[in-house]
Design a protein around this motif. Structure first.
Motif, PDB file in Angstrom:
ATOM      1  N   GLY A  66       0.349  -1.199   0.067  1.00 35.30           N
ATOM      2  CA  GLY A  66      -0.383   0.104  -0.224  1.00 35.30           C
ATOM      3  C   GLY A  66       1.217   1.430   0.224  1.00 35.30           C
ATOM      4  N   PRO A  67       0.298   2.218   0.584  1.00 32.50           N
ATOM      5  CA  PRO A  67       1.349   3.801   0.736  1.00 32.50           C
ATOM      6  C   PRO A  67       2.590   3.469   1.393  1.00 32.50           C
ATOM      7  N   PRO A  68       3.288   4.413   0.920  1.00 33.73           N
ATOM      8  CA  PRO A  68       4.906   4.210   2.755  1.00 33.73           C
ATOM      9  C   PRO A  68       3.953   4.329   3.874  1.00 33.73           C
ATOM     10  N   ARG A  69       5.341   3.593   4.678  1.00 27.57           N
ATOM     11  CA  ARG A  69       4.769   3.912   5.588  1.00 27.57           C
ATOM     12  C   ARG A  69       5.530   4.837   7.192  1.00 27.57           C
ATOM     13  N   LYS A  70       4.867   5.048   7.981  1.00 26.71           N
ATOM     14  CA  LYS A  70       5.355   6.340   8.410  1.00 26.71           C
ATOM     15  C   LYS A  70       6.139   5.659   9.551  1.00 26.71           C
ATOM     16  N   TYR A  71       7.930   5.719   9.637  1.00 23.80           N
ATOM     17  CA  TYR A  71       8.482   4.417  10.603  1.00 23.80           C
ATOM     18  C   TYR A  71       8.647   5.272  11.783  1.00 23.80           C
ATOM     19  N   TYR A  72       8.706   5.634  13.508  1.00 26.62           N
ATOM     20  CA  TYR A  72       9.363   5.856  14.284  1.00 26.62           C
ATOM     21  C   TYR A  72      11.805   5.772  14.677  1.00 26.62           C
ATOM     22  N   LYS A  73      12.004   6.275  14.668  1.00 26.81           N
ATOM     23  CA  LYS A  73      13.296   5.883  14.719  1.00 26.81           C
ATOM     24  C   LYS A  73      13.531   6.941  16.390  1.00 26.81           C
ATOM     25  N   ILE A  74      13.914   6.001  17.257  1.00 26.41           N
ATOM     26  CA  ILE A  74      14.283   6.383  18.286  1.00 26.41           C
ATOM     27  C   ILE A  74      15.549   7.437  18.681  1.00 26.41           C
ATOM     28  N   THR A  75      15.768   8.384  19.545  1.00 21.40           N
ATOM     29  CA  THR A  75      16.532   9.711  18.990  1.00 21.40           C
ATOM     30  C   THR A  75      16.884   9.409  20.988  1.00 21.40           C
ATOM     31  N   GLU A  76      18.626   9.669  20.232  1.00 17.99           N
ATOM     32  CA  GLU A  76      19.584  10.413  22.121  1.00 17.99           C
ATOM     33  C   GLU A  76      18.135  10.386  23.499  1.00 17.99           C
ATOM     34  N   LEU A  77      17.427  11.482  22.741  1.00 17.77           N
ATOM     35  CA  LEU A  77      17.563  12.098  24.400  1.00 17.77           C
ATOM     36  C   LEU A  77      15.639  11.023  23.782  1.00 17.77           C
ATOM     37  N   GLY A  78      15.415  10.474  23.550  1.00 16.93           N
ATOM     38  CA  GLY A  78      15.029   9.517  24.032  1.00 16.93           C
ATOM     39  C   GLY A  78      15.202   8.343  24.560  1.00 16.93           C
ATOM     40  N   LEU A  79      16.541   8.249  24.257  1.00 17.18           N
ATOM     41  CA  LEU A  79      16.801   6.681  24.648  1.00 17.18           C
ATOM     42  C   LEU A  79      17.021   6.734  26.049  1.00 17.18           C
ATOM     43  N   ASN A  80      17.909   8.319  26.449  1.00 15.62           N
ATOM     44  CA  ASN A  80      18.251   9.255  27.823  1.00 15.62           C
ATOM     45  C   ASN A  80      16.577   8.633  28.365  1.00 15.62           C
ATOM     46  N   THR A  81      15.847   9.480  27.880  1.00 20.30           N
ATOM     47  CA  THR A  81      15.120   9.403  29.055  1.00 20.30           C
ATOM     48  C   THR A  81      13.814   8.085  28.787  1.00 20.30           C
ATOM     49  N   LYS A  82      13.906   7.630  27.920  1.00 25.35           N
ATOM     50  CA  LYS A  82      13.997   5.136  28.225  1.00 25.35           C
ATOM     51  C   LYS A  82      14.407   4.727  29.759  1.00 25.35           C
ATOM     52  N   GLU A  83      15.610   5.468  29.314  1.00 28.51           N
ATOM     53  CA  GLU A  83      16.588   4.646  31.170  1.00 28.51           C
ATOM     54  C   GLU A  83      16.025   5.801  32.030  1.00 28.51           C
ATOM     55  N   ALA A  84      15.360   6.641  31.873  1.00 35.52           N
ATOM     56  CA  ALA A  84      15.464   7.480  33.103  1.00 35.52           C
ATOM     57  C   ALA A  84      13.678   6.405  33.274  1.00 35.52           C
ATOM     58  N   LEU A  85      13.028   6.617  32.758  1.00 35.35           N
ATOM     59  CA  LEU A  85      11.354   5.614  33.201  1.00 35.35           C
ATOM     60  C   LEU A  85      11.657   4.221  33.584  1.00 35.35           C
ATOM     61  N   ILE A  86      12.453   3.758  32.984  1.00 41.47           N
ATOM     62  CA  ILE A  86      12.818   2.483  33.686  1.00 41.47           C
ATOM     63  C   ILE A  86      13.045   2.848  34.960  1.00 41.47           C
TER      64      ILE A  86
END
Length: 107
Positions: A66-86
């Motif tokens: 079908g149409p193109p898919r919108k992919y999400y790619k984590i950033t450094e900020l996202g990785l740091n936030t994930k660690e803090a949330l864990i």
């Protein structure tokens, strides 16, 4: 599961999955749905908000289905936030378990 409790952990689930690989929206919903009952309408607002806050970037990729898919790619900020949330999640679980007496052999 209580919907308020579920909403509180979905951000962590999204960031944790995206830390492993890039996902498009429906694929991410399907992956989370393997363990937590959610609807499509629950995840897309989280994706929009986290994107706006800089936790990940997006890109389009052609799809043969079908149409193109919108992919999400984590950033450094996202990785740091994930660690803090864990860390917050683990502290929260420990506090709840202590309050409930889980693992307390004295009772």
């Amino acid at each position: 599961m209580n919907s308020q409790l579920k909403k509180g952990v979905l951000e962590l689930c999204v960031l944790s999955l995206l830390a492993k690989k890039d996902y498009y929206g429906y694929e991410l919903i399907h992956k989370i749905s393997e363990n937590i009952q959610i609807s499509d309408g629950t995840i897309y607002p989280i994706l929009r908000r986290l994107s706006k806050e800089g936790y990940f970037t997006t890109y389009l990729q052609e799809s043969q289905e079908g149409p193109p898919r919108k992919y999400y790619k984590i950033t450094e900020l996202g990785l740091n936030t994930k660690e803090a949330l864990i860390n917050e999640w683990e502290e929260f679980i420990e506090s709840v378990n202590n309050t409930l007496g889980v693992g307390d052999d004295n009772e």
